[in-house]
Design a protein around this motif. Sequence first.
Motif, short mmCIF file in Angstrom:
data_model
loop_
_atom_site.label_atom_id
_atom_site.label_comp_id
_atom_site.label_asym_id
_atom_site.label_seq_id
_atom_site.Cartn_x
_atom_site.Cartn_y
_atom_site.Cartn_z
N ILE A 84 0.81 -1.21 -0.18
CA ILE A 84 -0.54 0.39 0.41
C ILE A 84 0.99 1.16 0.01
O ILE A 84 1.82 1.04 0.51
CB ILE A 84 -0.51 0.11 1.49
N CYS A 85 0.14 2.23 -0.90
CA CYS A 85 1.19 3.38 -1.00
C CYS A 85 0.35 4.74 -0.52
O CYS A 85 -1.09 4.55 -0.69
CB CYS A 85 1.62 3.88 -2.25
N TYR A 86 0.96 5.37 0.80
CA TYR A 86 0.26 6.05 1.73
C TYR A 86 0.78 7.80 1.05
O TYR A 86 1.48 7.89 0.39
CB TYR A 86 0.61 6.35 2.69
N GLY A 87 -0.12 8.39 1.44
CA GLY A 87 0.14 10.31 0.53
C GLY A 87 0.07 10.62 -0.81
O GLY A 87 0.45 11.52 -0.81
N THR A 88 -1.23 9.47 -1.91
CA THR A 88 -1.09 9.74 -2.91
C THR A 88 -2.19 10.55 -3.12
O THR A 88 -3.13 10.69 -2.05
CB THR A 88 -1.50 8.93 -4.00
N PRO A 89 -2.57 11.38 -3.97
CA PRO A 89 -3.68 12.34 -4.30
C PRO A 89 -4.68 11.41 -3.77
O PRO A 89 -6.22 12.06 -3.70
CB PRO A 89 -3.39 12.89 -5.88
N ARG A 90 -5.18 10.21 -4.48
CA ARG A 90 -6.37 9.96 -4.09
C ARG A 90 -5.93 8.84 -2.70
O ARG A 90 -7.35 8.21 -2.22
CB ARG A 90 -6.61 8.10 -5.24
N GLY A 91 -4.98 9.63 -1.72
CA GLY A 91 -5.38 8.80 -0.92
C GLY A 91 -4.50 7.23 -0.89
O GLY A 91 -3.59 7.66 -0.64
N GLN A 92 -5.11 6.07 -0.20
CA GLN A 92 -4.16 4.69 -0.21
C GLN A 92 -4.39 4.35 -1.12
O GLN A 92 -5.58 3.81 -1.83
CB GLN A 92 -4.66 3.77 1.02
N PHE B 26 -6.21 0.09 -7.18
CA PHE B 26 -6.27 0.34 -6.69
C PHE B 26 -6.69 1.70 -5.81
O PHE B 26 -5.54 1.49 -5.53
CB PHE B 26 -7.11 -0.79 -5.78
N PHE B 27 -7.98 2.17 -5.06
CA PHE B 27 -7.74 3.08 -3.98
C PHE B 27 -9.05 2.35 -3.08
O PHE B 27 -9.27 1.35 -3.02
CB PHE B 27 -8.49 4.70 -4.81
N LEU B 28 -8.06 3.43 -2.05
CA LEU B 28 -8.66 2.92 -0.41
C LEU B 28 -10.32 3.34 -0.70
O LEU B 28 -10.34 5.00 -0.23
CB LEU B 28 -8.23 2.63 0.86
N MET B 29 -11.72 3.28 -0.37
CA MET B 29 -12.81 3.91 -0.03
C MET B 29 -12.90 5.17 0.55
O MET B 29 -12.31 4.71 2.00
CB MET B 29 -13.51 3.03 -0.99
N ASN B 30 -13.49 5.78 0.98
CA ASN B 30 -13.65 6.39 2.16
C ASN B 30 -13.95 5.62 3.50
O ASN B 30 -15.20 4.80 2.99
CB ASN B 30 -14.84 7.60 1.59
N MET B 31 -13.12 5.86 4.31
CA MET B 31 -14.24 5.33 5.73
C MET B 31 -13.50 3.72 5.48
O MET B 31 -13.97 2.84 6.20
CB MET B 31 -15.29 6.05 5.52
N GLY B 32 -12.36 3.51 4.52
CA GLY B 32 -12.08 1.91 4.62
C GLY B 32 -11.41 1.28 4.56
O GLY B 32 -10.66 2.11 5.11
N ARG B 33 -10.84 -0.50 5.30
CA ARG B 33 -9.68 -0.32 5.92
C ARG B 33 -9.74 -1.48 5.41
O ARG B 33 -10.43 -3.00 4.62
CB ARG B 33 -10.73 -0.47 7.24
N VAL B 34 -8.16 -2.10 5.87
CA VAL B 34 -7.53 -3.36 4.62
C VAL B 34 -8.55 -4.81 5.90
O VAL B 34 -8.26 -4.71 6.71
CB VAL B 34 -6.00 -3.26 4.99
N GLN B 35 -8.72 -5.23 5.04
CA GLN B 35 -8.99 -6.62 5.54
C GLN B 35 -8.67 -7.53 5.97
O GLN B 35 -7.22 -7.66 4.85
CB GLN B 35 -10.72 -7.38 4.33
N ARG B 36 -8.42 -8.48 7.27
CA ARG B 36 -7.13 -9.03 7.20
C ARG B 36 -7.85 -10.92 6.82
O ARG B 36 -8.75 -11.06 8.15
CB ARG B 36 -7.12 -8.92 9.32
N GLY B 37 -7.25 -11.20 7.26
CA GLY B 37 -7.63 -13.31 6.99
C GLY B 37 -6.87 -13.44 8.15
O GLY B 37 -6.79 -12.79 9.26
N GLY B 38 -7.45 -14.92 8.41
CA GLY B 38 -7.43 -15.37 9.71
C GLY B 38 -6.90 -16.37 9.77
O GLY B 38 -6.25 -17.18 8.35
#
Length: 82
Positions: free
Chosen positions: A15-23, A70-82
């Motif tokens: 994941i790249c942070y700080g891009t114009p589109r967010g994450q 791909f971009f992370l939508m507003n208020m989204g989060r990275v899903q963790r697997g089990g």
Amino acid sequence: MARRYEIYSAFSSAICYGTPRGQTVRASDFVRELASFNHHWTLQEAAEWIGRYQLSFRLYAEHPGGDKEFFLMNMGRVQRGG
């Protein structure tokens, strides 16, 4: 045998942070991180995995060679697997 936690760790590292589109994350970066865990995926396999398992990420752009971003939508989060 593929270990799920390695796949999720590789995704988080890509994941790249700080891009114009967010994450954002590119399939090519994800494939590169997977290779560090000795997983060898194609760009298509990586893009399909992101679309299937990371529900907060949406397709942003498709680059030459089939590389998708791909971009992370507003208020989204990275899903963790089990």
